[in-house]
Scaffold this motif. Structure first.
Motif, short mmCIF file in Angstrom:
data_model
loop_
_atom_site.label_atom_id
_atom_site.label_comp_id
_atom_site.label_asym_id
_atom_site.label_seq_id
_atom_site.Cartn_x
_atom_site.Cartn_y
_atom_site.Cartn_z
N VAL A 1 33.28 38.46 38.38
CA VAL A 1 33.48 39.88 38.17
C VAL A 1 33.65 40.14 36.69
O VAL A 1 34.49 39.52 36.02
CB VAL A 1 34.71 40.38 38.96
N PRO B 1 37.06 43.91 41.98
CA PRO B 1 36.78 42.71 42.78
C PRO B 1 36.07 43.07 44.06
O PRO B 1 36.03 44.24 44.47
CB PRO B 1 38.18 42.13 43.05
N ALA C 1 35.20 36.21 43.28
CA ALA C 1 34.92 37.64 43.19
C ALA C 1 35.92 38.47 43.97
O ALA C 1 36.14 39.65 43.68
CB ALA C 1 33.50 37.93 43.68
N THR D 1 30.17 32.89 44.57
CA THR D 1 30.13 34.31 44.24
C THR D 1 29.97 34.47 42.73
O THR D 1 30.24 33.56 41.95
CB THR D 1 31.41 35.04 44.68
#
Length: 318
Positions: free
Chosen positions: A93, A99, A72, A90
């Motif tokens: 995105v 990000p 991310a 994570t």
């Protein structure tokens, strides 16, 4: 002197000051011991990096494509727990989102090494050859984390093969499907680094490199051959080149490798392991100094609060 069998306020304040002094001395000893343990290669405790939450938004160009899981921040953050090297988990995105930078407060009292690398970059290969083993030892010992950002700035130097993008895509595929193997794959990609101005390994060759590092799955194979994250690599590269770089004293990447230790740029020789170790130890010592200063402030505040509370309770003043 005592009042009703209790120590006087002056004696209690003296005791509080002595307690604060002892706390400062103990903290300084711990900091010195940490430096000795680091040099001896002994771990200070394992960290569960997978619990780290990224919260700071990067103000940068929007990505052109969805990114991989576990990247991310445009990089993969690696630490260690009881099982070995682990990647921070994570979200991916999605298209149209910025990000998410790694939250440095989640890495307090650790050395965080951040690297922006191109897998065709010869200087990156020199840095990897000189420092990969000691970085891995620091990470597995629980002394440090390493955050690796694969970018592609040398496609023009791969004779039309776009190797930088294809290798960075392969790394992203591993982050997406087998993130805990990322450090091993990073090392394997540099070990198989082609010369500049050649087309570089084919996608089949790249898959063989991943297999040698222990990564072999249908998901990764499809991701590499379809270049699933190639557009995302382009976006991540643009963001690194335009900045700002989060948590750093460097605004943009101007060349690879760009290596940061707790946000401070390493400017020494890339092939000098001793110089890099000394730089990292300097940043670790700064962490120790911060701990000592915090302990002193906390001890002084505790002593003052204790004295004030006692004065309020007894009504006695000096």
């Amino acid at each position: 002197m005592t009042l009703n069998g209790r120590p006087s306020q002056k004696d209690r304040r003296t005791d509080a000051r002595e307690h604060a002094r002892q706390l400062r001395d103990d903290t300084a000893y711990t900091a010195r011991r940490r430096r000795r343990l680091w040099r001896g290669g002994i771990g200070l405790g394992l960290i569960a990096v997978a619990t780290i939450v990224a919260v700071s938004i990067v103000a940068a160009v929007r990505p052109a494509a969805a990114g991989p899981l576990n990247m991310a921040s445009d990089g993969v953050l690696l630490g260690a727990d009881e099982s070995g090297v682990v990647a921070a988990s994570t979200v991916a995105v999605v298209v149209g989102e910025d990000p998410i930078a790694t939250d440095p407060t989640a890495l307090a009292n650790l050395v965080n090494i951040t690297m922006y690398v191109d897998y065709l970059c010869s200087y990156c290969g020199q840095f990897e050859a000189a420092n990969a083993e000691q970085i891995a030892s620091w990470v597995t010992a629980g002394n440090a984390t390493v955050e690796i950002h694969p970018i592609a700035i040398l496609d023009k130097s791969s004779a039309g093969g776009s190797y930088s993008t294809r290798a960075a895509n392969a790394a992203a595929c591993v982050a997406d499907s087998a993130p805990n193997d990322f450090l091993a794959v990073n090392t394997a990609l540099f070990a198989a680094q082609p010369d500049e101005h050649t087309t570089g390994p084919t996608d089949a060759d790249l898959l063989s490199v991943l297999h040698s590092a222990g990564v072999q799955s249908e998901a990764v194979t499809d991701c590499v051959t379809e270049q699933t994250f190639a557009s995302w690599v382009g976006g991540a590269t643009d963001r690194a080149l335009t900045g700002p770089l989060p948590n750093s004293d460097v605004r943009t990447v101007t060349g690879t490798p760009t290596v940061l230790v707790n946000g401070v740029s390493y400017t020494g020789a890339f092939d000098d392991a001793a110089a890099f170790e000394e730089f990292v130890l300097t940043e670790a010592a700064d962490l120790d100094d911060d701990e000592i200063a915090l302990a002193e402030a906390q001890a002084a505040a505790a002593a003052a609060a204790a004295a004030a509370a006692e004065a309020a309770q007894t009504g006695v003043t000096e």
